[in-house]
Design a protein around this motif. Structure first.
Motif, PDB file in Angstrom:
ATOM      1  N   ARG A 164      38.367  35.933  40.902  1.00 44.76           N
ATOM      2  CA  ARG A 164      36.963  36.396  41.652  1.00 44.76           C
ATOM      3  C   ARG A 164      36.670  37.545  41.241  1.00 44.76           C
ATOM      4  O   ARG A 164      35.344  37.881  41.185  1.00 44.76           O
ATOM      5  N   MET A 165      37.536  38.695  40.803  1.00 40.62           N
ATOM      6  CA  MET A 165      36.977  39.804  39.879  1.00 40.62           C
ATOM      7  C   MET A 165      36.033  39.557  38.865  1.00 40.62           C
ATOM      8  O   MET A 165      34.928  40.151  38.852  1.00 40.62           O
ATOM      9  N   HIS A 166      36.468  38.615  38.024  1.00 35.33           N
ATOM     10  CA  HIS A 166      35.719  38.180  36.945  1.00 35.33           C
ATOM     11  C   HIS A 166      34.273  37.704  37.306  1.00 35.33           C
ATOM     12  O   HIS A 166      33.431  37.941  36.622  1.00 35.33           O
ATOM     13  N   GLU A 167      34.467  36.862  38.158  1.00 34.04           N
ATOM     14  CA  GLU A 167      33.198  36.194  38.463  1.00 34.04           C
ATOM     15  C   GLU A 167      32.150  37.106  39.234  1.00 34.04           C
ATOM     16  O   GLU A 167      30.921  36.926  38.835  1.00 34.04           O
ATOM     17  N   LEU A 168      32.627  38.224  39.801  1.00 34.80           N
ATOM     18  CA  LEU A 168      31.882  39.197  40.394  1.00 34.80           C
ATOM     19  C   LEU A 168      31.122  39.993  39.412  1.00 34.80           C
ATOM     20  O   LEU A 168      29.953  40.426  39.175  1.00 34.80           O
ATOM     21  N   ILE A 169      31.942  40.406  38.349  1.00 41.07           N
ATOM     22  CA  ILE A 169      31.530  41.155  37.284  1.00 41.07           C
ATOM     23  C   ILE A 169      30.533  40.442  36.517  1.00 41.07           C
ATOM     24  O   ILE A 169      29.252  40.769  35.824  1.00 41.07           O
ATOM     25  N   LYS A 170      30.494  39.146  36.160  1.00 42.71           N
ATOM     26  CA  LYS A 170      29.755  38.294  35.684  1.00 42.71           C
ATOM     27  C   LYS A 170      28.398  38.168  36.194  1.00 42.71           C
ATOM     28  O   LYS A 170      27.438  37.921  35.695  1.00 42.71           O
ATOM     29  N   GLU A 171      28.273  38.268  37.543  1.00 36.97           N
ATOM     30  CA  GLU A 171      27.144  38.075  38.396  1.00 36.97           C
ATOM     31  C   GLU A 171      26.213  39.258  37.978  1.00 36.97           C
ATOM     32  O   GLU A 171      25.153  39.081  37.563  1.00 36.97           O
ATOM     33  N   TYR A 172      26.986  40.662  37.704  1.00 39.93           N
ATOM     34  CA  TYR A 172      26.141  41.580  37.268  1.00 39.93           C
ATOM     35  C   TYR A 172      25.705  41.630  35.737  1.00 39.93           C
ATOM     36  O   TYR A 172      24.775  42.040  35.336  1.00 39.93           O
ATOM     37  N   ASP A 173      26.538  40.901  34.967  1.00 40.29           N
ATOM     38  CA  ASP A 173      26.662  40.637  33.774  1.00 40.29           C
ATOM     39  C   ASP A 173      25.158  39.906  33.374  1.00 40.29           C
ATOM     40  O   ASP A 173      24.611  39.877  32.440  1.00 40.29           O
ATOM     41  N   ASP A 174      24.724  38.977  34.289  1.00 42.26           N
ATOM     42  CA  ASP A 174      23.822  38.136  34.048  1.00 42.26           C
ATOM     43  C   ASP A 174      22.483  38.609  34.518  1.00 42.26           C
ATOM     44  O   ASP A 174      21.483  37.870  34.280  1.00 42.26           O
ATOM     45  N   LEU A 175      22.566  39.728  35.385  1.00 42.57           N
ATOM     46  CA  LEU A 175      21.395  40.378  35.648  1.00 42.57           C
ATOM     47  C   LEU A 175      20.404  40.923  34.687  1.00 42.57           C
ATOM     48  O   LEU A 175      20.784  41.843  33.815  1.00 42.57           O
ATOM     49  N   ALA A 176      19.128  40.442  34.428  1.00 40.66           N
ATOM     50  CA  ALA A 176      18.400  40.769  33.289  1.00 40.66           C
ATOM     51  C   ALA A 176      17.234  41.856  33.695  1.00 40.66           C
ATOM     52  O   ALA A 176      16.705  42.336  33.106  1.00 40.66           O
ATOM     53  N   GLU A 177      17.106  42.167  35.131  1.00 40.62           N
ATOM     54  CA  GLU A 177      16.162  42.949  35.683  1.00 40.62           C
ATOM     55  C   GLU A 177      16.600  44.436  34.922  1.00 40.62           C
ATOM     56  O   GLU A 177      15.528  45.264  35.283  1.00 40.62           O
ATOM     57  N   PHE A 178      17.557  44.906  34.547  1.00 42.69           N
ATOM     58  CA  PHE A 178      17.800  46.297  34.069  1.00 42.69           C
ATOM     59  C   PHE A 178      17.792  46.385  32.536  1.00 42.69           C
ATOM     60  O   PHE A 178      17.722  47.589  32.215  1.00 42.69           O
ATOM     61  N   GLU A 179      17.156  45.496  31.957  1.00 44.35           N
ATOM     62  CA  GLU A 179      17.182  45.696  30.332  1.00 44.35           C
ATOM     63  C   GLU A 179      15.949  46.626  30.159  1.00 44.35           C
ATOM     64  O   GLU A 179      16.076  47.429  29.124  1.00 44.35           O
ATOM     65  N   ASP A 180      14.958  46.991  30.877  1.00 44.97           N
ATOM     66  CA  ASP A 180      13.985  47.942  30.585  1.00 44.97           C
ATOM     67  C   ASP A 180      14.275  49.261  31.524  1.00 44.97           C
ATOM     68  O   ASP A 180      13.074  50.048  31.661  1.00 44.97           O
ATOM     69  N   ASP A 181      15.172  49.137  32.268  1.00 46.27           N
ATOM     70  CA  ASP A 181      15.399  50.409  33.137  1.00 46.27           C
ATOM     71  C   ASP A 181      15.667  51.654  32.480  1.00 46.27           C
ATOM     72  O   ASP A 181      17.022  51.540  31.960  1.00 46.27           O
ATOM     73  N   PRO A 182      15.082  52.679  32.381  1.00 48.95           N
ATOM     74  CA  PRO A 182      15.372  53.937  31.597  1.00 48.95           C
ATOM     75  C   PRO A 182      16.740  54.508  32.334  1.00 48.95           C
ATOM     76  O   PRO A 182      17.358  55.205  31.279  1.00 48.95           O
ATOM     77  N   ASP A 183      17.245  54.092  33.410  1.00 50.38           N
ATOM     78  CA  ASP A 183      18.393  54.922  33.907  1.00 50.38           C
ATOM     79  C   ASP A 183      19.570  53.944  33.538  1.00 50.38           C
ATOM     80  O   ASP A 183      20.740  54.390  33.874  1.00 50.38           O
ATOM     81  N   ALA A 184      19.395  52.531  33.101  1.00 50.58           N
ATOM     82  CA  ALA A 184      20.343  52.026  32.877  1.00 50.58           C
ATOM     83  C   ALA A 184      21.417  52.237  31.611  1.00 50.58           C
ATOM     84  O   ALA A 184      20.684  52.697  30.460  1.00 50.58           O
ATOM     85  N   GLU A 185      22.683  52.235  31.819  1.00 50.04           N
ATOM     86  CA  GLU A 185      23.618  52.534  30.416  1.00 50.04           C
ATOM     87  C   GLU A 185      24.424  51.471  30.295  1.00 50.04           C
ATOM     88  O   GLU A 185      24.681  50.631  31.376  1.00 50.04           O
ATOM     89  N   TYR A 186      25.102  51.361  29.253  1.00 50.08           N
ATOM     90  CA  TYR A 186      26.396  50.505  29.093  1.00 50.08           C
ATOM     91  C   TYR A 186      27.435  51.035  29.739  1.00 50.08           C
ATOM     92  O   TYR A 186      27.600  52.220  29.651  1.00 50.08           O
ATOM     93  N   ILE A 187      28.207  50.395  30.615  1.00 52.75           N
ATOM     94  CA  ILE A 187      29.468  50.907  31.381  1.00 52.75           C
ATOM     95  C   ILE A 187      30.591  49.932  31.019  1.00 52.75           C
ATOM     96  O   ILE A 187      30.458  49.011  30.188  1.00 52.75           O
ATOM     97  N   ARG A 188      31.598  50.666  31.025  1.00 60.42           N
ATOM     98  CA  ARG A 188      32.900  50.003  30.692  1.00 60.42           C
ATOM     99  C   ARG A 188      33.849  49.936  32.173  1.00 60.42           C
ATOM    100  O   ARG A 188      33.824  50.515  32.601  1.00 60.42           O
TER     101      ARG A 188
END
Length: 204
Positions: A164-188
């Motif tokens: 379930r944790m992996h599924e939740l992370i995958k939901e955020y992984d699939d979001l394309a809305e942040f591709e052009d967000d200047p505040d978005a960073e790669y996170i670990r």
């Protein structure tokens, strides 16, 4: 199951078998793969400088990674004489069966793989702690996290929790809305779940 890091676009997961595990389970090879994932295509010389190794060593181990399908040529970067490498876009997972393999060599490779992953996670956490002030104030107020939890669960519910944790992370992984967000960073995100010894009495 142990999983190595993957970039947001890397949805496919490669399950390691005995042969590919032996090809990957080497400290420098795992560092090379992580560096290519983190920083993008590079030459053996560039990786040698980044990791403090000789270019002969990085070149040899890059060829071994390529032989096992973990890295490949990056032809669009190869304008000079030196060969450029890039990571094959897939995640990596190791099933627990390899830790119980009948062959000592395979079990040893699985053990090394897990120890190197744990060491890499510790290094990343230490680096973040040392540089966390550089991300403030934008990344304050729990935008970053360093937490631990202790639960009492049987193995089947632990597997469910991981799934379930992996599924939740995958939901955020699939979001394309942040591709052009200047505040978005790669996170670990590091996920560790394992049983522990305790002196507390178990309920009857």
């Amino acid at each position: 199951m142990a999983e190595e890091e993957q970039q947001p676009e890397q949805h496919q997961i490669r399950q390691l078998d005995a042969r590919s595990l032996r090809g990957l389970a080497h400290p420098l090879r795992m560092e090379l793969l992580a560096a290519l994932r983190r920083h993008g295509p590079a030459t053996a010389s560039m990786l040698a400088e980044r990791l403090g190794e000789s270019s002969g060593a990085t070149s040899y181990h890059l060829r071994q990674l390529a032989a096992h399908g973990f890295v490949e040529d990056a032809p669009e970067h190869g304008k000079g004489r030196e060969r450029w490498w890039q990571v094959v876009k897939q995640g990596i997972a190791m099933g627990d069966t390899l830790l119980q393999d009948a062959t000592p060599e395979v079990r040893g490779a699985a053990d090394l793989f897990l120890h190197e992953m744990a060491s890499a996670h510790a290094r990343e956490l230490t680096a973040w702690v040392a540089t966390r002030d550089e991300w403030l104030p934008k990344w304050a107020d729990h935008a970053m996290d360093l937490s631990d939890w202790e639960l009492r669960l049987p193995p089947d519910r632990s597997r469910e929790l991981v799934r379930r944790m992996h599924e939740l992370i995958k939901e955020y992984d699939d979001l394309a809305e942040f591709e052009d967000d200047p505040d978005a960073e790669y996170i670990r995100i590091h996920s560790h779940l394992f049983p522990i010894e305790t002196d507390r009495k178990r309920p009857r």
